[in-house]
Each structure stands twice: as structure tokens, then as C-alpha cells.
Design a protein around this motif. Structure first.
Motif, PDB file in Angstrom:
ATOM      1  N   GLU A  69      52.738  41.485  38.669  1.00 11.38           N
ATOM      2  CA  GLU A  69      52.003  40.838  39.770  1.00 11.38           C
ATOM      3  C   GLU A  69      50.499  41.104  39.723  1.00 11.38           C
ATOM      4  N   ASN A  70      50.072  42.054  38.889  1.00  7.65           N
ATOM      5  CA  ASN A  70      48.632  42.319  38.766  1.00  7.65           C
ATOM      6  C   ASN A  70      47.995  41.527  37.614  1.00  7.65           C
ATOM      7  N   ALA A 106      44.517  46.888  34.841  1.00  4.17           N
ATOM      8  CA  ALA A 106      45.318  46.207  35.874  1.00  4.17           C
ATOM      9  C   ALA A 106      46.090  47.221  36.709  1.00  4.17           C
ATOM     10  N   LYS A 107      45.369  48.054  37.436  1.00  5.92           N
ATOM     11  CA  LYS A 107      46.065  49.029  38.280  1.00  5.92           C
ATOM     12  C   LYS A 107      45.387  49.103  39.638  1.00  5.92           C
ATOM     13  N   GLY A 150      46.160  47.638  42.263  1.00  5.55           N
ATOM     14  CA  GLY A 150      46.084  46.330  42.926  1.00  5.55           C
ATOM     15  C   GLY A 150      45.065  45.378  42.330  1.00  5.55           C
ATOM     16  N   LYS A 151      44.302  45.820  41.334  1.00  3.06           N
ATOM     17  CA  LYS A 151      43.295  44.929  40.719  1.00  3.06           C
ATOM     18  C   LYS A 151      44.005  43.851  39.910  1.00  3.06           C
ATOM     19  N   LYS A 152      43.622  42.606  40.142  1.00  9.88           N
ATOM     20  CA  LYS A 152      44.255  41.504  39.416  1.00  9.88           C
ATOM     21  C   LYS A 152      43.394  41.147  38.207  1.00  9.88           C
TER      22      LYS A 152
END
Ligand code: SF4
Ligand code: SF4
Ligand code: SF4
Length: 265
Positions: free
Chosen positions: A96-97, A66-67, A69-71
């Protein structure tokens, strides 16, 4: 959330593009063991399962997945969720991710023996004194304690599994891997295994969620939970139950030598 609902919700979110990956569980090679699944395509969605063998805590994979910006959607049992919350507090992952799908859990079983894990027995039976084993050790003399722990720790093979699985052990580079530190020793002797365990226990003091994963994963059966619980008990007695950030709040601008050495990074 029930298991069917959890899986359907995650699939729906994936198809709608709200998440780019699902961290869940799947089966492989006709084994009853449930293993981590890293779902990144619609074709893989059918692999997702949830049953009484999904003991692995998936939250630590979030650090890698989860880094940028990857959700990522993740399936979480109660004990797993505590680990994830700690990593958010530690600024190792951004909430938020992450899209959590928390699932009901009525205990997980060892796929080899069919027995419910010790950590689950304790989690499900709230009438148990969670510090009973700690009190047994506190009631020993110093020599008895020393012999007990040396007997247990002498079994350690320094596989690092207890560190690698722990959501609270989440530094980018573990202090035991830092080449400029003088603590790289991995010899199988009392001094070095004892030193490793003391450092490991103190590094998670105040942040251990008591998920029990370190003890479950230890291949030689060292009762690491007793060490963690002793520290949790002492913190409660010294600082009170409410103050759960006592040993874990820090400031990156702090000019203490710890931050100069990039501690915690
Ligand atoms: S400790 Fe066991 S019973 Fe409790 S939430 Fe975790 S897996 Fe489920
Ligand atoms: S119980 Fe073990 S694995 Fe879980 S947070 Fe505490 S030290 Fe880490
Ligand atoms: S998992 Fe067990 S054997 Fe491996 S390093 Fe930790 S205490 Fe030692």
C-alpha cells in the motif's frame, strides 16, 4: 506501459500528492549512463528519463524509502517487478506504500561497451534453454566442478555488491554483519569466499527471481547466475514449478532456534 506514458503518469501522481517520491532514472554529468533518481520536488521531475541504459533495479531502495506511511512511485522493468514482489512477500515492504509504473523493456545496454547485457539476451530470447549452463556443470566430474568453482570464487574480493543489489537479500542485518555470529571472516581465501557464496546462495533459495543483477554487478565477473539457476532447477525438480514458496514460508511465532536468533530480521 510506454516510457512517455509512464513518466507522465508518475509526474501527474506526484503533482496530485498521490506519491511523495518517485524512484526512477536520470542522467548526470553528460554521461550516457542512467543512474537512480530520487525525485522529491516538482523541480526535479524534469530529470526523469527512461532509455536503454536504465539497467539498475530500483526496487531495493523501497526498503528505505517506502516506510512510515510514505508513498513512493517506482519505475519497474519486468525483472525489477519480480524483485519487488518478493520483498512484499517477505514483509519487507508494504504494497500500500508503493505505486508501481511498469515499463516495457527491450533489453538494456552496458553504457561502457554499448553491448546488450547477457541477462537481457536470455530474457528476450525465450527459445534459449535457461539451464544450458547449469547442465554443462552438472556434466562435469566432481573434481572438474571443484576446480571450476574454486577458480571462479578465488577471484572474489568480498565487495558484497552481489548481496547489496539483490532484492531477495533483504534481512535488516545480514548474517555476515552480525557481531555475535562466528562467520564475520572476510579474508581473501578459498575457505571464506566459498563459505560466503554458499550462504548467500542458500539464503535466497526459493526466493531468487533470477533477475541476474548479482552476476551483472560482480566487478570480477564471477558467474553467480549459474549457482542461482542450479538451485532454481533443483527446487523445480524436487518440488515442482508451482510450489514457489517451498523454501521461503516461515512463521515468526515458530519456536525454532532460528527465530530466537532473530533470523530473517
Ligand atoms: S532482464 Fe533485461 S530485458 Fe529482461 S526485463 Fe530485465 S532489463 Fe529488461
Ligand atoms: S539473480 Fe541474484 S540479485 Fe537477482 S534475486 Fe537472484 S540472487 Fe538476487
Ligand atoms: S560481487 Fe563478486 S567480488 Fe563482490 S562479493 Fe559478490 S562475488 Fe565477490
Amino acid at each position: 506501459m510506454g516510457k512517455i506514458e509512464m513518466i507522465l503518469n508518475a509526474k501527474e501522481d506526484f503533482k496530485l500528492g498521490k506519491i511523495q517520491m518517485i524512484l526512477g532514472w536520470k542522467k548526470e554529468d553528460e554521461s550516457i549512463e542512467s543512474i537512480p533518481a530520487f525525485i522529491e520536488s516538482v523541480e526535479e521531475l524534469e530529470e526523469l528519463i527512461y532509455d536503454e541504459y536504465c539497467v539498475n533495479n530500483l526496487s531495493k531502495y523501497l526498503i528505505e524509502e517506502a516506510k512510515n506511511g510514505k508513498k513512493v512511485g517506482i519505475f519497474l522493468k519486468k525483472c525489477d517487478a519480480l524483485g519487488m514482489e518478493q520483498m512484499i512477500k517477505d514483509n519487507r515492504i508494504l504494497s500500500e506504500n508503493i505505486v508501481p509504473y511498469q515499463v516495457e523493456c527491450s533489453g538494456m545496454k552496458d553504457f561502457q561497451t554499448g553491448e546488450i547485457f547477457k541477462k537481457c539476451q536470455k530474457c528476450l530470447d525465450e527459445s534459449q534453454d535457461k539451464y544450458a549452463e547449469v547442465k554443462e556443470i552438472e556434466n562435469m566430474t566432481h573434481d572438474e566442478r571443484y576446480d571450476y568453482w574454486m577458480g571462479e570464487l578465488s577471484k572474489c574480493i568480498r565487495c558484497n555488491a552481489c548481496r547489496n543489489i539483490c532484492p531477495a537479500c533483504n534481512c535488516e542485518t545480514c548474517v555476515f554483519e552480525k557481531k555475535d555470529e562466528d562467520i564475520l571472516g572476510k579474508a581473501n581465501n578459498e575457505s571464506e569466499t566459498g563459505f560466503y557464496q554458499i550462504i548467500r546462495a542458500y539464503h535466497v533459495a526459493g526466493r531468487c527471481s533470477d533477475c541476474g543483477e548479482c552476476e551483472r554487478i560482480c566487478p570480477v565477473g564471477i558467474p553467480l547466475g549459474k549457482i542461482n539457476k542450479k538451485i532454481i532447477k533443483d527446487i523445480e525438480e524436487l518440488y515442482g514449478k508451482e510450489d514457489d514458496d517451498t523454501l521461503s514460508s516461515f512463521n515468526l511465532e515458530d519456536d525454532d532456534t532460528f527465530t530466537e536468533k532473530k533470523g530473517g530480521k
